[in-house]
Design a protein around this motif. Sequence first.
Motif, PDB file in Angstrom:
ATOM      1  N   HIS A   1       0.845  -1.191   0.000  1.00  0.00           N
ATOM      2  CA  HIS A   1       0.000   0.000   0.000  1.00  0.00           C
ATOM      3  C   HIS A   1       0.882   1.244   0.000  1.00  0.00           C
ATOM      4  O   HIS A   1       1.999   1.227   0.508  1.00  0.00           O
ATOM      5  CB  HIS A   1      -0.910   0.018   1.226  1.00  0.00           C
TER       6      HIS A   1
ATOM      7  N   ASN B   1       6.548  -3.416   4.150  1.00  0.00           N
ATOM      8  CA  ASN B   1       5.725  -2.687   3.183  1.00  0.00           C
ATOM      9  C   ASN B   1       6.462  -1.439   2.723  1.00  0.00           C
ATOM     10  O   ASN B   1       7.067  -0.731   3.514  1.00  0.00           O
ATOM     11  CB  ASN B   1       4.394  -2.291   3.822  1.00  0.00           C
TER      12      ASN B   1
ATOM     13  N   GLU C   1       1.387   5.522   0.835  1.00  0.00           N
ATOM     14  CA  GLU C   1       1.270   6.281   2.086  1.00  0.00           C
ATOM     15  C   GLU C   1      -0.159   6.748   2.360  1.00  0.00           C
ATOM     16  O   GLU C   1      -0.493   7.116   3.485  1.00  0.00           O
ATOM     17  CB  GLU C   1       2.208   7.483   2.037  1.00  0.00           C
ATOM     18  N   ASP C   2      -1.005   6.715   1.323  1.00  0.00           N
ATOM     19  CA  ASP C   2      -2.409   7.089   1.511  1.00  0.00           C
ATOM     20  C   ASP C   2      -3.293   5.881   1.821  1.00  0.00           C
ATOM     21  O   ASP C   2      -4.515   6.010   1.948  1.00  0.00           O
ATOM     22  CB  ASP C   2      -2.945   7.794   0.262  1.00  0.00           C
ATOM     23  N   GLY C   3      -2.674   4.709   1.911  1.00  0.00           N
ATOM     24  CA  GLY C   3      -3.434   3.507   2.239  1.00  0.00           C
ATOM     25  C   GLY C   3      -4.052   2.806   1.049  1.00  0.00           C
ATOM     26  O   GLY C   3      -4.824   1.858   1.223  1.00  0.00           O
ATOM     27  N   ASN C   4      -3.704   3.239  -0.171  1.00  0.00           N
ATOM     28  CA  ASN C   4      -4.249   2.614  -1.377  1.00  0.00           C
ATOM     29  C   ASN C   4      -3.359   1.470  -1.841  1.00  0.00           C
ATOM     30  O   ASN C   4      -2.129   1.522  -1.684  1.00  0.00           O
ATOM     31  CB  ASN C   4      -4.372   3.644  -2.502  1.00  0.00           C
ATOM     32  N   GLU C   5      -3.963   0.429  -2.411  1.00  0.00           N
ATOM     33  CA  GLU C   5      -3.186  -0.682  -2.941  1.00  0.00           C
ATOM     34  C   GLU C   5      -2.273  -0.196  -4.061  1.00  0.00           C
ATOM     35  O   GLU C   5      -2.691   0.549  -4.940  1.00  0.00           O
ATOM     36  CB  GLU C   5      -4.112  -1.768  -3.482  1.00  0.00           C
TER      37      GLU C   5
END
Length: 205
Positions: free
Chosen positions: A105, A201, A107-111
């Motif tokens: 992911h 990650n 840094e914005d939490g998107n895959e």
Amino acid sequence: MFVVTLSPEEVKVELTRLINSYIVLEKRRNKTSYWKESNYIREQISMLTSLINMQFDHNYRSYYEYLNFLAKYLGLDVSQRLEIRKFKIPKRFKIFRKYPFAVLHDEDGNEVIADWLRAKSEMEEGFITVRPDVMGGLDIMRIHKGELQIYTRFLNRWLDEDISFYDNLYEADGRDGIYDYSWRITNLEMASGHFLGSRTNRLGN
């Protein structure tokens, strides 16, 4: 000179037929006529969508996502789902319950999504990649001893896959102006067929 006039309803009917044909074709990728049929269907879809100003463009992560948008926006009766869903390990993948992993992911939490070239590069470094398929399933892939392999949920083991198929598809899509970013990069590393564990990650940039 002939002038052919199509009503909006006739365009929708023909697009429905073409998209359903495309789904059926994607289920039978090993057919020798795959490339010819795939190019023909996509050309027909492109011609029809140009009439209603809804051509494929770079706002879509993949051709599947584009077809799914057409189906939903126009209310087409397609035979199967085309959306690219959030990553989730199906229960049938027994080995990955023992060796769990996750997709990266940002840094914005998107895959983190990738095209085929990046996915292949990551697999060559030993990392597993995943890709939602046109039927709503999941392809889990690796490169082992120089050979592309896919993990089959039916047999719960790795099977050899033709890497040239994906190379050719990437080239064909590029010629058609289609850029598929449906691949996901995972944090699970392998070497010599053995799991080494998960990496930290990291961002996709």
